[in-house]
Design an enzyme around this catalytic site. Structure first.
Site, PDB file in Angstrom:
ATOM      1  CB  SER A 112      40.843  50.648  44.278  1.00  0.00           C
ATOM      2  OG  SER A 112      39.887  50.476  45.320  1.00  0.00           O
TER       3      SER A 112
ATOM      4  CB  SER B 272      38.062  50.845  48.306  1.00  0.00           C
ATOM      5  OG  SER B 272      37.322  49.848  47.636  1.00  0.00           O
TER       6      SER B 272
ATOM      7  CE  LYS C 127      36.372  40.620  44.846  1.00  0.00           C
ATOM      8  NZ  LYS C 127      35.052  40.978  44.301  1.00  0.00           N
TER       9      LYS C 127
ATOM     10  N   GLY D  86      28.633  36.485  32.525  1.00  0.00           N
ATOM     11  CA  GLY D  86      29.955  36.208  33.076  1.00  0.00           C
ATOM     12  C   GLY D  86      29.903  35.132  34.138  1.00  0.00           C
TER      13      GLY D  86
ATOM     14  N   GLY E 205      34.695  35.948  39.364  1.00  0.00           N
ATOM     15  CA  GLY E 205      34.587  36.183  40.797  1.00  0.00           C
ATOM     16  C   GLY E 205      33.397  37.023  41.204  1.00  0.00           C
TER      17      GLY E 205
END
Length: 287
Positions: free
Chosen positions: A31, A33, A82, A143, A146
Protein backbone atom coordinates in the site's frame (compact mmCIF):
# COMPACT_ATOMS: atom_id res chain seq x y z
CA UNK A 1 8.06 10.69 11.48
CA UNK A 2 8.90 13.84 9.56
CA UNK A 3 7.42 17.29 10.03
CA UNK A 4 8.22 20.97 10.00
CA UNK A 5 11.07 22.15 12.22
CA UNK A 6 9.97 23.33 15.64
CA UNK A 7 13.20 25.06 16.62
CA UNK A 8 14.25 22.33 19.07
CA UNK A 9 17.82 21.00 19.11
CA UNK A 10 19.01 17.95 17.21
CA UNK A 11 19.15 15.97 20.47
CA UNK A 12 15.53 16.68 21.38
CA UNK A 13 13.21 13.77 21.87
CA UNK A 14 10.87 13.15 18.91
CA UNK A 15 7.33 14.43 19.49
CA UNK A 16 4.97 12.03 21.22
CA UNK A 17 2.45 10.45 18.85
CA UNK A 18 -1.03 11.44 20.00
CA UNK A 19 -3.05 10.65 16.88
CA UNK A 20 -2.87 7.68 14.57
CA UNK A 21 -4.44 6.45 11.37
CA UNK A 22 -3.73 3.33 9.32
CA UNK A 23 -4.62 1.44 6.19
CA UNK A 24 -6.22 -1.98 6.69
CA UNK A 25 -6.12 -4.79 4.16
CA UNK A 26 -4.62 -8.12 3.19
CA UNK A 27 -2.06 -8.17 1.69
CA UNK A 28 -1.12 -4.67 2.81
CA UNK A 29 2.66 -4.30 2.50
CA UNK A 30 2.33 -2.84 -1.02
CA UNK A 31 0.00 0.00 0.00
CA UNK A 32 1.17 3.51 -0.90
CA UNK A 33 -1.34 5.22 1.39
CA UNK A 34 1.29 5.90 4.11
CA UNK A 35 3.32 7.93 1.62
CA UNK A 36 0.38 10.22 0.92
CA UNK A 37 -0.79 10.70 4.50
CA UNK A 38 2.68 11.08 6.02
CA UNK A 39 3.50 13.70 3.38
CA UNK A 40 0.35 15.55 4.39
CA UNK A 41 1.33 15.49 8.07
CA UNK A 42 4.80 16.77 7.23
CA UNK A 43 3.48 19.58 5.05
CA UNK A 44 1.16 20.82 7.81
CA UNK A 45 3.60 20.23 10.67
CA UNK A 46 1.35 17.64 12.30
CA UNK A 47 4.22 16.05 14.20
CA UNK A 48 1.98 14.18 16.63
CA UNK A 49 0.29 12.21 13.83
CA UNK A 50 1.38 8.80 12.53
CA UNK A 51 0.04 6.64 9.69
CA UNK A 52 0.85 2.94 9.36
CA UNK A 53 -0.18 -0.29 7.61
CA UNK A 54 -2.05 -3.05 9.46
CA UNK A 55 -2.62 -6.51 8.00
CA UNK A 56 -6.33 -7.21 8.40
CA UNK A 57 -8.88 -9.41 6.63
CA UNK A 58 -12.57 -8.68 6.42
CA UNK A 59 -13.26 -11.24 9.12
CA UNK A 60 -10.70 -9.63 11.42
CA UNK A 61 -11.82 -6.04 10.91
CA UNK A 62 -14.65 -5.81 13.49
CA UNK A 63 -12.49 -7.22 16.27
CA UNK A 64 -9.46 -5.13 15.41
CA UNK A 65 -11.22 -1.77 14.97
CA UNK A 66 -13.59 -2.42 17.84
CA UNK A 67 -10.78 -2.98 20.32
CA UNK A 68 -8.14 -0.52 19.10
CA UNK A 69 -6.99 2.29 21.40
CA UNK A 70 -8.36 5.82 21.26
CA UNK A 71 -5.28 7.26 19.55
CA UNK A 72 -6.56 5.84 16.26
CA UNK A 73 -8.77 8.44 14.62
CA UNK A 74 -9.42 6.76 11.29
CA UNK A 75 -8.72 3.92 8.90
CA UNK A 76 -8.32 3.65 5.17
CA UNK A 77 -9.76 0.27 4.18
CA UNK A 78 -8.68 -1.69 1.13
CA UNK A 79 -9.72 -5.13 0.00
CA UNK A 80 -10.86 -7.47 1.34
CA UNK A 81 -12.32 -5.32 4.13
CA UNK A 82 -14.54 -2.81 2.32
CA UNK A 83 -17.80 -4.69 2.84
CA UNK A 84 -16.94 -5.52 6.44
CA UNK A 85 -16.18 -1.84 7.11
CA UNK A 86 -19.63 -0.82 5.89
CA UNK A 87 -21.36 -3.45 8.03
CA UNK A 88 -19.27 -2.65 11.12
CA UNK A 89 -19.91 1.11 11.17
CA UNK A 90 -22.41 2.72 13.49
CA UNK A 91 -23.02 5.53 10.98
CA UNK A 92 -22.86 5.36 7.17
CA UNK A 93 -22.61 8.17 4.61
CA UNK A 94 -25.22 8.29 1.86
CA UNK A 95 -22.69 7.52 -0.86
CA UNK A 96 -21.16 4.58 1.00
CA UNK A 97 -24.65 3.15 1.49
CA UNK A 98 -25.49 3.63 -2.19
CA UNK A 99 -22.20 2.11 -3.38
CA UNK A 100 -22.49 -0.77 -0.93
CA UNK A 101 -18.95 -0.66 0.42
CA UNK A 102 -16.68 1.62 2.46
CA UNK A 103 -13.00 2.47 2.16
CA UNK A 104 -12.99 4.90 5.10
CA UNK A 105 -13.75 4.57 8.82
CA UNK A 106 -13.67 7.69 11.02
CA UNK A 107 -13.98 7.61 14.79
CA UNK A 108 -16.97 9.50 16.18
CA UNK A 109 -18.28 10.14 19.69
CA UNK A 110 -20.63 7.18 19.27
CA UNK A 111 -18.51 4.73 17.30
CA UNK A 112 -17.31 4.70 13.69
CA UNK A 113 -18.58 6.43 10.56
CA UNK A 114 -18.18 4.71 7.18
CA UNK A 115 -17.64 6.64 3.97
CA UNK A 116 -16.47 5.83 0.45
CA UNK A 117 -13.91 8.24 -1.01
CA UNK A 118 -13.10 5.88 -3.88
CA UNK A 119 -15.68 7.83 -5.88
CA UNK A 120 -13.59 10.99 -5.29
CA UNK A 121 -10.64 9.04 -6.62
CA UNK A 122 -12.48 7.97 -9.76
CA UNK A 123 -13.83 11.49 -10.33
CA UNK A 124 -10.41 13.10 -9.93
CA UNK A 125 -8.76 10.59 -12.25
CA UNK A 126 -11.49 11.09 -14.86
CA UNK A 127 -11.00 14.87 -14.65
CA UNK A 128 -7.31 14.42 -15.45
CA UNK A 129 -8.06 11.92 -18.20
CA UNK A 130 -10.96 13.67 -19.95
CA UNK A 131 -11.02 17.25 -18.69
CA UNK A 132 -12.61 18.60 -15.52
CA UNK A 133 -16.32 17.89 -15.32
CA UNK A 134 -16.57 16.63 -18.90
CA UNK A 135 -19.74 14.65 -19.51
CA UNK A 136 -19.48 11.10 -20.76
CA UNK A 137 -22.20 9.23 -22.63
CA UNK A 138 -21.15 5.62 -23.14
CA UNK A 139 -18.70 4.13 -20.63
CA UNK A 140 -17.11 0.71 -20.34
CA UNK A 141 -16.20 -0.74 -16.95
CA UNK A 142 -14.10 -3.90 -16.87
CA UNK A 143 -14.75 -6.02 -13.79
CA UNK A 144 -17.53 -6.30 -11.25
CA UNK A 145 -15.73 -6.32 -7.89
CA UNK A 146 -15.29 -3.82 -5.07
CA UNK A 147 -13.63 -1.10 -7.17
CA UNK A 148 -16.20 -1.39 -9.96
CA UNK A 149 -18.93 -0.19 -7.60
CA UNK A 150 -17.63 3.36 -7.01
CA UNK A 151 -16.63 3.55 -10.67
CA UNK A 152 -20.19 2.79 -11.78
CA UNK A 153 -21.67 5.19 -9.23
CA UNK A 154 -19.31 8.01 -10.27
CA UNK A 155 -19.85 7.52 -14.01
CA UNK A 156 -23.60 7.60 -13.48
CA UNK A 157 -23.27 10.74 -11.34
CA UNK A 158 -21.20 12.29 -14.11
CA UNK A 159 -24.11 11.96 -16.50
CA UNK A 160 -23.38 8.76 -18.40
CA UNK A 161 -26.37 7.64 -20.39
CA UNK A 162 -25.11 4.11 -21.04
CA UNK A 163 -22.77 1.94 -18.98
CA UNK A 164 -21.47 -1.40 -20.21
CA UNK A 165 -19.76 -3.82 -17.84
CA UNK A 166 -17.55 -6.71 -18.89
CA UNK A 167 -17.38 -9.40 -16.22
CA UNK A 168 -16.93 -13.15 -16.11
CA UNK A 169 -19.78 -13.74 -13.66
CA UNK A 170 -23.32 -12.38 -13.61
CA UNK A 171 -23.45 -9.62 -10.98
CA UNK A 172 -26.25 -7.69 -12.61
CA UNK A 173 -28.42 -7.66 -9.48
CA UNK A 174 -25.83 -5.80 -7.40
CA UNK A 175 -24.26 -3.61 -10.10
CA UNK A 176 -27.20 -2.48 -12.24
CA UNK A 177 -28.83 -0.25 -9.55
CA UNK A 178 -25.61 1.80 -9.30
CA UNK A 179 -26.12 2.89 -12.91
CA UNK A 180 -29.88 3.00 -13.29
CA UNK A 181 -30.49 4.98 -10.08
CA UNK A 182 -29.05 7.98 -11.92
CA UNK A 183 -30.78 7.28 -15.23
CA UNK A 184 -28.09 5.40 -17.12
CA UNK A 185 -28.87 2.23 -19.02
CA UNK A 186 -26.88 -0.86 -18.01
CA UNK A 187 -25.66 -3.87 -19.94
CA UNK A 188 -23.58 -6.83 -18.75
CA UNK A 189 -21.28 -8.43 -21.29
CA UNK A 190 -19.14 -11.55 -21.17
CA UNK A 191 -15.56 -11.80 -22.38
CA UNK A 192 -16.67 -14.12 -25.17
CA UNK A 193 -18.51 -11.32 -27.02
CA UNK A 194 -17.11 -8.89 -29.62
CA UNK A 195 -15.15 -6.56 -27.36
CA UNK A 196 -13.33 -4.58 -30.05
CA UNK A 197 -16.47 -3.08 -31.58
CA UNK A 198 -17.75 -2.21 -28.11
CA UNK A 199 -14.47 -0.58 -27.02
CA UNK A 200 -14.28 1.46 -30.21
CA UNK A 201 -17.62 3.16 -29.54
CA UNK A 202 -17.22 4.15 -25.86
CA UNK A 203 -16.02 7.51 -24.47
CA UNK A 204 -13.89 6.01 -21.69
CA UNK A 205 -12.77 2.65 -20.34
CA UNK A 206 -12.32 2.04 -16.61
CA UNK A 207 -10.49 -1.20 -15.86
CA UNK A 208 -10.82 -2.46 -12.28
CA UNK A 209 -9.23 -5.90 -12.71
CA UNK A 210 -5.67 -7.21 -12.37
CA UNK A 211 -3.65 -7.06 -15.58
CA UNK A 212 -3.43 -10.86 -15.75
CA UNK A 213 -7.22 -10.99 -16.17
CA UNK A 214 -6.89 -9.17 -19.51
CA UNK A 215 -3.80 -10.94 -20.82
CA UNK A 216 -4.06 -11.17 -24.61
CA UNK A 217 -7.23 -9.02 -24.71
CA UNK A 218 -5.46 -5.65 -24.78
CA UNK A 219 -5.52 -5.25 -28.60
CA UNK A 220 -9.30 -5.74 -28.54
CA UNK A 221 -9.94 -3.30 -25.70
CA UNK A 222 -7.49 -0.41 -26.09
CA UNK A 223 -9.59 1.81 -28.36
CA UNK A 224 -10.61 4.64 -26.01
CA UNK A 225 -9.13 6.71 -23.18
CA UNK A 226 -8.28 4.39 -20.26
CA UNK A 227 -8.36 4.72 -16.48
CA UNK A 228 -6.67 1.61 -15.11
CA UNK A 229 -6.92 1.35 -11.32
CA UNK A 230 -3.73 -0.75 -11.20
CA UNK A 231 -0.53 1.19 -10.45
CA UNK A 232 2.00 -1.56 -9.74
CA UNK A 233 3.50 -2.56 -12.09
CA UNK A 234 3.11 0.53 -14.25
CA UNK A 235 2.28 1.00 -17.04
CA UNK A 236 -0.11 -1.90 -17.39
CA UNK A 237 -0.29 -3.73 -20.73
CA UNK A 238 -3.75 -2.22 -21.35
CA UNK A 239 -2.44 1.30 -20.74
CA UNK A 240 0.62 0.69 -22.93
CA UNK A 241 -1.57 -0.53 -25.78
CA UNK A 242 -4.02 2.37 -25.46
CA UNK A 243 -1.17 4.89 -25.42
CA UNK A 244 0.34 3.23 -28.51
CA UNK A 245 -3.05 3.65 -30.18
CA UNK A 246 -2.96 7.37 -29.42
CA UNK A 247 -5.34 7.52 -26.43
CA UNK A 248 -4.83 9.31 -23.13
CA UNK A 249 -4.37 7.13 -20.06
CA UNK A 250 -4.40 7.56 -16.27
CA UNK A 251 -3.29 5.09 -13.63
CA UNK A 252 -4.51 3.96 -10.28
CA UNK A 253 -1.96 6.11 -8.45
CA UNK A 254 -3.94 9.18 -9.56
CA UNK A 255 -7.15 7.65 -8.22
CA UNK A 256 -5.31 6.74 -5.01
CA UNK A 257 -4.19 10.33 -4.50
CA UNK A 258 -7.63 11.83 -4.98
CA UNK A 259 -9.35 9.32 -2.69
CA UNK A 260 -6.76 10.03 0.02
CA UNK A 261 -7.50 13.76 0.21
CA UNK A 262 -10.97 13.30 1.67
CA UNK A 263 -9.73 10.66 4.09
CA UNK A 264 -6.97 12.96 5.32
CA UNK A 265 -9.49 15.74 5.96
CA UNK A 266 -11.94 13.46 7.76
CA UNK A 267 -9.20 11.98 9.95
CA UNK A 268 -7.38 15.21 10.88
CA UNK A 269 -9.92 18.02 10.45
CA UNK A 270 -7.38 19.88 8.28
CA UNK A 271 -7.60 20.69 4.57
CA UNK A 272 -5.40 18.24 2.69
CA UNK A 273 -2.18 19.74 1.27
CA UNK A 274 -2.90 18.14 -2.08
CA UNK A 275 0.14 19.32 -3.96
CA UNK A 276 2.58 18.06 -1.31
CA UNK A 277 0.80 14.72 -1.03
CA UNK A 278 0.66 14.20 -4.79
CA UNK A 279 4.32 15.19 -5.24
CA UNK A 280 5.41 12.67 -2.60
CA UNK A 281 3.49 9.91 -4.36
CA UNK A 282 4.89 10.81 -7.78
CA UNK A 283 8.45 10.85 -6.38
CA UNK A 284 7.97 7.40 -4.89
CA UNK A 285 6.59 5.97 -8.13
CA UNK A 286 9.45 7.45 -10.18
CA UNK A 287 11.94 5.75 -7.86
Amino acid sequence: MSGKPTGSSENSEPPEIAHRAAVLGSPIEHSLSPILHEAGYAALGLEDWEYTRIECTGEQLPGLVGSIDDSYRGFSVTMPGKFAALNFATEVSDRARAIGSANTLVRTDDGWRADNTDCDGVAGALDELLGEGRMVEHCLVIGGGGTARPALWTLAQRGASRISVINRSDRRAELEPLATSHGASFELIGFEEDLQDLAAEVDVIVSTVPSRSLQGREPELAHAPVLDVIYDPWPTPLVAQAAANGYRTVGGHVMLAYQSFGQFEQFTGHAAPREAMREALERHIRR
